[in-house]
Design a protein around this motif. Structure first.
Motif, PDB file in Angstrom:
ATOM      1  N   THR A  35       0.841  -1.210   0.000  1.00 40.31           N
ATOM      2  CA  THR A  35       0.000   0.000   0.000  1.00 40.31           C
ATOM      3  C   THR A  35       0.867   1.248   0.000  1.00 40.31           C
ATOM      4  N   GLN A  86      -4.234   0.020   6.918  1.00 42.33           N
ATOM      5  CA  GLN A  86      -4.694  -1.064   6.062  1.00 42.33           C
ATOM      6  C   GLN A  86      -5.573  -2.012   6.839  1.00 42.33           C
ATOM      7  N   ASP A  89      -8.411  -5.944   2.355  1.00 39.63           N
ATOM      8  CA  ASP A  89      -8.166  -5.542   0.966  1.00 39.63           C
ATOM      9  C   ASP A  89      -8.435  -4.062   0.722  1.00 39.63           C
ATOM     10  N   LEU A 110      -7.361   3.046  -1.119  1.00 34.84           N
ATOM     11  CA  LEU A 110      -6.795   2.026  -1.997  1.00 34.84           C
ATOM     12  C   LEU A 110      -7.572   0.734  -1.835  1.00 34.84           C
ATOM     13  N   HIS A 112      -7.442  -3.615  -3.035  1.00 30.81           N
ATOM     14  CA  HIS A 112      -6.593  -4.681  -3.561  1.00 30.81           C
ATOM     15  C   HIS A 112      -7.444  -5.569  -4.442  1.00 30.81           C
ATOM     16  N   TRP A 117      -2.520  -3.476  -5.556  1.00 30.41           N
ATOM     17  CA  TRP A 117      -3.176  -2.327  -4.956  1.00 30.41           C
ATOM     18  C   TRP A 117      -3.335  -1.223  -5.998  1.00 30.41           C
TER      19      TRP A 117
END
Length: 300
Positions: A35, A86, A89, A110, A112, A117
């Protein structure tokens, strides 16, 4: 230990080091970007204007946004990643950067997907353009409709009214992630706009005067044959002078045209008749609409 043995040992150690370094390089370059890596890559791509890199790390890299970004007047500078949170995902990156001479903070979301990412639409800002005339604006080679929410990458943009060459009007907009800005343009009609509208009117009038047995609508043609003809079989036109067009932001007036119409048919007395009518006050009015590349007329 013999000299030969020393050389063999040194060679073995060197080989181990080379293999180890190669394995470290392979692992560091082949592992999926984190990330932090992705957020920084996004910022550096914005900073350098690297469209290819933006496409790789942005889930919202539309063709229109990339085309406009290529024409940005100023890009972000002095980027910094301050924190990343984070959860599974999804992740949120807090970033700092300088744009338009001021430091700004932003949150980038963000996600995933597909094994990597990407920064989502939170990395974009938007502009809603309004103008006193016209229907479109341009940023570089990208064109957008007035009133449309234009999604753009963070940067400073010059927004011009379209079509260029017919209309004049420009303003600047600073686009920041997650924020929407209004851009108002004061528009001036250029002489070329009147020329283009006159040309479009002349084409329209050429169709109007092709002839036939009825008077076409939307052409400003009025022939007072009703008291003289029982039936009309043919009308032939001759344009001695086209109406001269005057343009404003939403419509037009066209006046002082000279039109000759020769009418053939059956007179009120039942006899074949041909009469020529001449008007020196052939006038029309209508609406105009500016497209992305030109002007369209709607004649009343």
């Amino acid at each position: 230990m013999t000299r030969r043995a020393v050389w063999l040992l040194a060679g073995a150690v060197a080989l181990v080091l080379i293999v180890g370094a190669g394995l470290w390089i392979w692992h560091s370059t082949s592992r999926p970007a984190s990330t932090e890596d992705t957020a920084l890559a996004y910022l550096h791509a914005l900073e350098s204007g690297d469209a290819e890199a933006l496409t790789a790390v942005s889930a919202a890299a539309s063709k229109a946004a990339l085309t406009a970004f290529a024409a940005a007047d100023a890009r972000i500078q002095e980027v910094a990643l301050t924190s990343v949170d984070q959860s599974g995902d999804t992740a949120t990156a807090e970033v700092l950067f300088v744009l338009g001479g001021e430091q700004h903070a932003a949150s980038l979301s963000l996600s995933h997907t597909g094994g990597r990412w990407r920064v989502d639409a939170s990395g974009l800002g938007s502009v809603r353009a309004e103008a006193s005339a016209g229907g479109f604006v341009a940023i570089g080679d990208a064109t957008f409709a007035l009133g449309e929410e234009i999604a753009l990458f963070p940067a400073v943009y010059s927004i011009t009214v379209a079509p260029r060459g017919l209309l004049d009007g420009e303003t600047d907009a600073i686009v920041l992630p997650g924020e929407s800005v209004r851009a108002a343009l004061d528009v001036t009609l250029l002489p070329a706009a009147t020329e283009a509208a006159q040309s479009a009117l002349d084409e329209h009038l050429a169709q109007c005067t092709e002839g036939g047995d009825v008077i076409p609508s939307g052409c400003g043609i009025r022939i007072p044959w009703g008291t003289e003809f029982r039936e009309v079989s043919d009308i032939r036109y001759r344009v001695d002078s086209s109406p001269v067009l005057t343009l404003n932001a939403t419509g037009f007036d066209a006046a002082k045209g000279v039109l000759v119409a020769t009418v053939t048919g059956t007179g009120q007395d039942g006899v074949t008749r041909t009469t020529t009518y001449r008007t020196e006050s052939w006038n029309l009015r209508g609406d105009i609409a500016f497209t992305e590349t030109g002007v369209e007329l709607s004649v009343w």
